[in-house]
Design a protein around this motif. Sequence first.
Motif, short mmCIF file in Angstrom:
data_model
loop_
_atom_site.label_atom_id
_atom_site.label_comp_id
_atom_site.label_asym_id
_atom_site.label_seq_id
_atom_site.Cartn_x
_atom_site.Cartn_y
_atom_site.Cartn_z
N PRO A 11 -5.09 -7.63 8.99
CA PRO A 11 -5.46 -7.02 10.28
C PRO A 11 -5.17 -5.51 10.36
N MET A 12 -5.03 -4.84 9.22
CA MET A 12 -4.55 -3.46 9.20
C MET A 12 -5.61 -2.49 8.69
N ALA A 13 -5.66 -1.30 9.31
CA ALA A 13 -6.37 -0.16 8.75
C ALA A 13 -5.33 0.94 8.52
N LEU A 14 -5.41 1.59 7.37
CA LEU A 14 -4.42 2.59 6.98
C LEU A 14 -5.09 3.93 6.73
N VAL A 15 -4.54 4.98 7.34
CA VAL A 15 -4.91 6.36 7.02
C VAL A 15 -3.61 7.15 6.88
N HIS A 16 -3.71 8.32 6.25
CA HIS A 16 -2.48 9.12 6.13
C HIS A 16 -2.11 9.77 7.45
N ALA A 17 -3.08 10.42 8.08
CA ALA A 17 -2.82 11.13 9.33
C ALA A 17 -3.71 10.62 10.46
N SER A 18 -5.03 10.76 10.29
CA SER A 18 -5.97 10.25 11.27
C SER A 18 -7.27 9.92 10.56
N PRO A 19 -8.18 9.19 11.20
CA PRO A 19 -9.44 8.86 10.53
C PRO A 19 -10.29 10.08 10.19
N PHE B 45 0.85 -1.19 0.00
CA PHE B 45 0.00 0.00 0.00
C PHE B 45 0.89 1.24 0.00
N HIS B 46 0.35 2.34 -0.51
CA HIS B 46 1.01 3.62 -0.27
C HIS B 46 0.17 4.44 0.70
N GLY B 47 0.87 5.26 1.49
CA GLY B 47 0.19 6.01 2.54
C GLY B 47 -0.01 7.48 2.23
N GLY B 48 0.09 7.86 0.94
CA GLY B 48 -0.16 9.24 0.55
C GLY B 48 1.08 10.11 0.54
N ASP B 49 0.89 11.39 0.20
CA ASP B 49 1.98 12.35 0.02
C ASP B 49 3.01 11.83 -0.98
N LEU B 50 2.52 11.48 -2.15
CA LEU B 50 3.39 10.94 -3.19
C LEU B 50 4.28 12.02 -3.79
N SER B 51 3.71 13.20 -3.96
CA SER B 51 4.45 14.28 -4.61
C SER B 51 4.56 15.46 -3.66
N ALA C 285 -3.37 -0.25 13.52
CA ALA C 285 -3.72 1.03 12.89
C ALA C 285 -2.44 1.68 12.40
N VAL C 286 -2.40 2.00 11.13
CA VAL C 286 -1.19 2.53 10.50
C VAL C 286 -1.45 3.95 10.01
N TYR C 287 -0.50 4.83 10.32
CA TYR C 287 -0.55 6.19 9.78
C TYR C 287 0.86 6.64 9.43
N ALA C 288 0.97 7.84 8.86
CA ALA C 288 2.27 8.37 8.42
C ALA C 288 2.33 9.85 8.80
N HIS C 289 2.48 10.72 7.84
CA HIS C 289 2.27 12.17 7.96
C HIS C 289 3.36 12.91 8.72
N VAL C 290 3.78 12.44 9.89
CA VAL C 290 4.69 13.22 10.74
C VAL C 290 6.16 12.92 10.46
N HIS C 291 6.44 11.97 9.58
CA HIS C 291 7.82 11.67 9.15
C HIS C 291 8.69 11.17 10.30
#
Length: 239
Positions: A120-128, A32-38, A156-162
């Motif tokens: 077993p995973m839910a993915l969002v970029h920052a929060s639901p 999966f990709h978690g966003g912020d591609l560009s 629960a998987v997120y990204a955003h904050v690097h």
Amino acid sequence: MRIAVVSDIHGNLTAFEAVLADLRETAPDLIFHGGDLSHAGASSVEVVDRVRDLGWPGVLGNTDELLFRPESLTEFGSRLPQLKSLWDVIEEMAAAEREMLGEERLAWLRGLPFQQVRSPMALVHASPESCWRSPMPEASDADLEKVYSPLGQPVAVYAHVHRSCIRAIASTTVVNTGSVSLSHDGDRRASYLLLDDSTPAIRRVEYDVDRELKALANCGLPHADWIARILETAQPQMP
């Protein structure tokens, strides 16, 4: 089932290619990709096209949204008016990248969903609730549980904050993938998540930072020197 989540590439093709090479070694069943591609990189067009060609499912990131919906930055920035000079720089970069990406790619970004679920995973970029706001890795267990337990999955998987982290809270494991580019944790290596059933691990991948710095210097993107400083230091920088 082994699942990888690759997020926050930010147009850094050099780092992305290094992650792709590592993925060939780890051989997950699904990526999966978690966003912020560009946005904020030398090769936004190439990264978006590569992800599309790979066919990875993914989610909408905040820099994806600011490209096709500029007012989203205005809405977020209004909460922190003292950072107006930063928002102006980000919008100047985004305006140039909209032109580079073109309407068809922007339409594809617009179609990205807000979340993905693959047990077993839910993915969002920052929060639901927002692709712009999320807890930091050092947030309390109670705060993390309040934000991510409604996703209803064991992980629960997120990204955003690097900044990558793995936190076990109540019945949920909350994982931040870290970022492929523009790390903010002092480690310049690219980061992504590898989930083996319900067991998460953060992968760190070396890449040729100097090569990417040269690409930035020649890409014509406004404020590329600011992005270069972040790549060099692996820390947030004001423009």
